[in-house]
Design a protein around this motif. Sequence first.
Motif, PDB file in Angstrom:
ATOM      1  N   LYS A  43       1.683  -8.249  -9.667  1.00  0.00           N
ATOM      2  CA  LYS A  43       1.487  -9.695  -9.585  1.00  0.00           C
ATOM      3  C   LYS A  43       0.000 -10.024  -9.562  1.00  0.00           C
ATOM      4  N   ASP A  44      -0.295 -11.273  -9.908  1.00  0.00           N
ATOM      5  CA  ASP A  44      -1.641 -11.806  -9.774  1.00  0.00           C
ATOM      6  C   ASP A  44      -1.733 -12.473  -8.403  1.00  0.00           C
ATOM      7  N   LEU A  45      -2.277 -11.761  -7.441  1.00  0.00           N
ATOM      8  CA  LEU A  45      -2.282 -12.236  -6.064  1.00  0.00           C
ATOM      9  C   LEU A  45      -3.375 -13.265  -5.781  1.00  0.00           C
ATOM     10  N   SER A  46      -4.148 -13.615  -6.801  1.00  0.00           N
ATOM     11  CA  SER A  46      -5.070 -14.739  -6.630  1.00  0.00           C
ATOM     12  C   SER A  46      -4.315 -16.070  -6.656  1.00  0.00           C
ATOM     13  N   LYS A  47      -3.049 -16.010  -7.060  1.00  0.00           N
ATOM     14  CA  LYS A  47      -2.180 -17.196  -7.061  1.00  0.00           C
ATOM     15  C   LYS A  47      -1.321 -17.173  -5.800  1.00  0.00           C
ATOM     16  N   LEU A  48      -1.432 -18.200  -5.003  1.00  0.00           N
ATOM     17  CA  LEU A  48      -0.771 -18.217  -3.702  1.00  0.00           C
ATOM     18  C   LEU A  48       0.738 -18.067  -3.825  1.00  0.00           C
ATOM     19  N   GLU A  49       1.325 -18.655  -4.861  1.00  0.00           N
ATOM     20  CA  GLU A  49       2.780 -18.610  -5.016  1.00  0.00           C
ATOM     21  C   GLU A  49       3.300 -17.199  -5.283  1.00  0.00           C
ATOM     22  N   GLU A  50       2.422 -16.277  -5.669  1.00  0.00           N
ATOM     23  CA  GLU A  50       2.841 -14.908  -5.955  1.00  0.00           C
ATOM     24  C   GLU A  50       3.010 -14.063  -4.685  1.00  0.00           C
ATOM     25  N   TRP A  51       2.661 -14.603  -3.534  1.00  0.00           N
ATOM     26  CA  TRP A  51       2.683 -13.829  -2.298  1.00  0.00           C
ATOM     27  C   TRP A  51       4.040 -13.833  -1.592  1.00  0.00           C
ATOM     28  N   GLU A  52       5.008 -14.517  -2.110  1.00  0.00           N
ATOM     29  CA  GLU A  52       6.302 -14.581  -1.437  1.00  0.00           C
ATOM     30  C   GLU A  52       6.896 -13.189  -1.250  1.00  0.00           C
ATOM     31  N   ASN A  53       7.185 -12.828  -0.013  1.00  0.00           N
ATOM     32  CA  ASN A  53       7.806 -11.559   0.390  1.00  0.00           C
ATOM     33  C   ASN A  53       6.909 -10.333   0.214  1.00  0.00           C
ATOM     34  N   VAL A  54       5.660 -10.504  -0.205  1.00  0.00           N
ATOM     35  CA  VAL A  54       4.781  -9.345  -0.390  1.00  0.00           C
ATOM     36  C   VAL A  54       4.533  -8.630   0.942  1.00  0.00           C
ATOM     37  N   LEU A  55       4.421  -9.370   2.024  1.00  0.00           N
ATOM     38  CA  LEU A  55       4.125  -8.773   3.322  1.00  0.00           C
ATOM     39  C   LEU A  55       5.357  -8.534   4.183  1.00  0.00           C
ATOM     40  N   LYS A  56       6.512  -8.591   3.593  1.00  0.00           N
ATOM     41  CA  LYS A  56       7.741  -8.380   4.347  1.00  0.00           C
ATOM     42  C   LYS A  56       7.753  -7.000   4.994  1.00  0.00           C
ATOM     43  N   ASP A  57       7.798  -6.958   6.320  1.00  0.00           N
ATOM     44  CA  ASP A  57       7.870  -5.737   7.129  1.00  0.00           C
ATOM     45  C   ASP A  57       6.647  -4.837   6.985  1.00  0.00           C
ATOM     46  N   VAL A  58       5.554  -5.339   6.426  1.00  0.00           N
ATOM     47  CA  VAL A  58       4.334  -4.536   6.271  1.00  0.00           C
ATOM     48  C   VAL A  58       3.604  -4.437   7.613  1.00  0.00           C
ATOM     49  N   ASP A  59       3.225  -3.201   7.990  1.00  0.00           N
ATOM     50  CA  ASP A  59       2.500  -2.965   9.244  1.00  0.00           C
ATOM     51  C   ASP A  59       0.990  -3.004   9.049  1.00  0.00           C
ATOM     52  N   TYR A  60       0.519  -2.384   7.967  1.00  0.00           N
ATOM     53  CA  TYR A  60      -0.920  -2.281   7.720  1.00  0.00           C
ATOM     54  C   TYR A  60      -1.232  -2.679   6.283  1.00  0.00           C
ATOM     55  N   ILE A  61      -2.429  -3.219   6.090  1.00  0.00           N
ATOM     56  CA  ILE A  61      -2.881  -3.619   4.755  1.00  0.00           C
ATOM     57  C   ILE A  61      -4.244  -2.999   4.495  1.00  0.00           C
ATOM     58  N   ILE A  62      -4.396  -2.398   3.318  1.00  0.00           N
ATOM     59  CA  ILE A  62      -5.709  -1.979   2.838  1.00  0.00           C
ATOM     60  C   ILE A  62      -6.049  -2.879   1.665  1.00  0.00           C
ATOM     61  N   GLN A  63      -7.012  -3.758   1.851  1.00  0.00           N
ATOM     62  CA  GLN A  63      -7.379  -4.761   0.871  1.00  0.00           C
ATOM     63  C   GLN A  63      -8.517  -4.247  -0.003  1.00  0.00           C
ATOM     64  N   LEU A  64      -8.154  -3.834  -1.223  1.00  0.00           N
ATOM     65  CA  LEU A  64      -9.133  -3.335  -2.184  1.00  0.00           C
ATOM     66  C   LEU A  64      -9.266  -4.257  -3.391  1.00  0.00           C
ATOM     67  N   ALA A  65      -8.308  -5.152  -3.573  1.00  0.00           N
ATOM     68  CA  ALA A  65      -8.270  -5.990  -4.768  1.00  0.00           C
ATOM     69  C   ALA A  65      -9.513  -6.861  -4.871  1.00  0.00           C
ATOM     70  N   GLY A  66     -10.020  -6.986  -6.071  1.00  0.00           N
ATOM     71  CA  GLY A  66     -11.186  -7.820  -6.299  1.00  0.00           C
ATOM     72  C   GLY A  66     -11.909  -7.396  -7.558  1.00  0.00           C
ATOM     73  N   ASN A  67     -12.860  -8.187  -7.955  1.00  0.00           N
ATOM     74  CA  ASN A  67     -13.707  -7.843  -9.096  1.00  0.00           C
ATOM     75  C   ASN A  67     -14.877  -7.011  -8.582  1.00  0.00           C
ATOM     76  N   PRO A  68     -14.991  -5.728  -8.998  1.00  0.00           N
ATOM     77  CA  PRO A  68     -16.042  -4.861  -8.469  1.00  0.00           C
ATOM     78  C   PRO A  68     -17.345  -4.915  -9.260  1.00  0.00           C
ATOM     79  N   ASP A  69     -17.429  -5.810 -10.222  1.00  0.00           N
ATOM     80  CA  ASP A  69     -18.593  -5.881 -11.099  1.00  0.00           C
ATOM     81  C   ASP A  69     -19.769  -6.534 -10.380  1.00  0.00           C
ATOM     82  N   ALA A  70     -20.818  -5.752 -10.137  1.00  0.00           N
ATOM     83  CA  ALA A  70     -21.985  -6.278  -9.433  1.00  0.00           C
ATOM     84  C   ALA A  70     -22.697  -7.368 -10.217  1.00  0.00           C
ATOM     85  N   GLY A  71     -22.439  -7.443 -11.520  1.00  0.00           N
ATOM     86  CA  GLY A  71     -23.065  -8.467 -12.338  1.00  0.00           C
ATOM     87  C   GLY A  71     -22.191  -9.672 -12.600  1.00  0.00           C
ATOM     88  N   ALA A  72     -21.052  -9.741 -11.924  1.00  0.00           N
ATOM     89  CA  ALA A  72     -20.104 -10.831 -12.173  1.00  0.00           C
ATOM     90  C   ALA A  72     -20.678 -12.178 -11.751  1.00  0.00           C
TER      91      ALA A  72
END
Length: 244
Positions: A50-79
């Motif tokens: 999913k494209d998680l930059s869209k709020l509506e895409e988050w439905e049920n994504v965190l269901k029963d999740v204990d821990y989150i490792i947030q790596l998503a993002g644009n890693p381009d230093a020149g962005a």
Amino acid sequence: MDKLLITGATGTIGTNLVKHLQSDYELVLADIDFSDFPEELKEGSTIIEKDLSKLEEWENVLKDVDYIIQLAGNPDAGAEFYEGLLDLNYKLPQNLYMEADKSDSVKRIIFASSIHASNAYPDNVQVKTLEPARPDDLYGVSKVFLEGLASYYAYKKGIESIGIRIGDYKSPGEGVDPEADFYSRGKFFSYRDMNHLIDCCLKAELEEPYLLVNGISNNSFPILDIDQARIKLGYQPQDNAFDE
């Protein structure tokens, strides 16, 4: 077995963490495209494409999740801000924290910040996370935003977070150039030490709900101070770019 969500799971760091964590956690892997992701790493994991930059895409994504490792993002230093950073580096983490605030299961978020959040300090300064952020580009600014966002949700909403300002992430097998300057070698952060630091972040008991640490290896001349990680998390890195 605890349930762990990794966003940005198909990137280099995400892929290595899946290999490291898949035997100890029930993994939920999220990214926008898994077409090139190794099939053997999908097995036994829940895949969320999913494209998680869209709020509506988050439905049920965190269901029963204990821990989150947030790596998503644009890693381009020149962005640039509007074209490259706004959706992935601002909207997406805000969506994550908004949803985590609604969750009854999430215990802790571990997020990827970057050395770029402090890279405008002179090369001869060993930077501590307790010192003011000094980003060197708009990508670094987006990471300072993420650090502030996590701190807000930690102290005002009670969501535990640990941020890692990641240095130069690579395997020793890729070769650390012995002719490279002290600065380049001093920011080296090995796969093995990153895996260990993530383990520490998942298991440590925090004195405060928010902690920011630097992520580099046990380099003889470190450009980032890692005492916070050693003292607060029990981090004991093994690799050293100056041994290569």
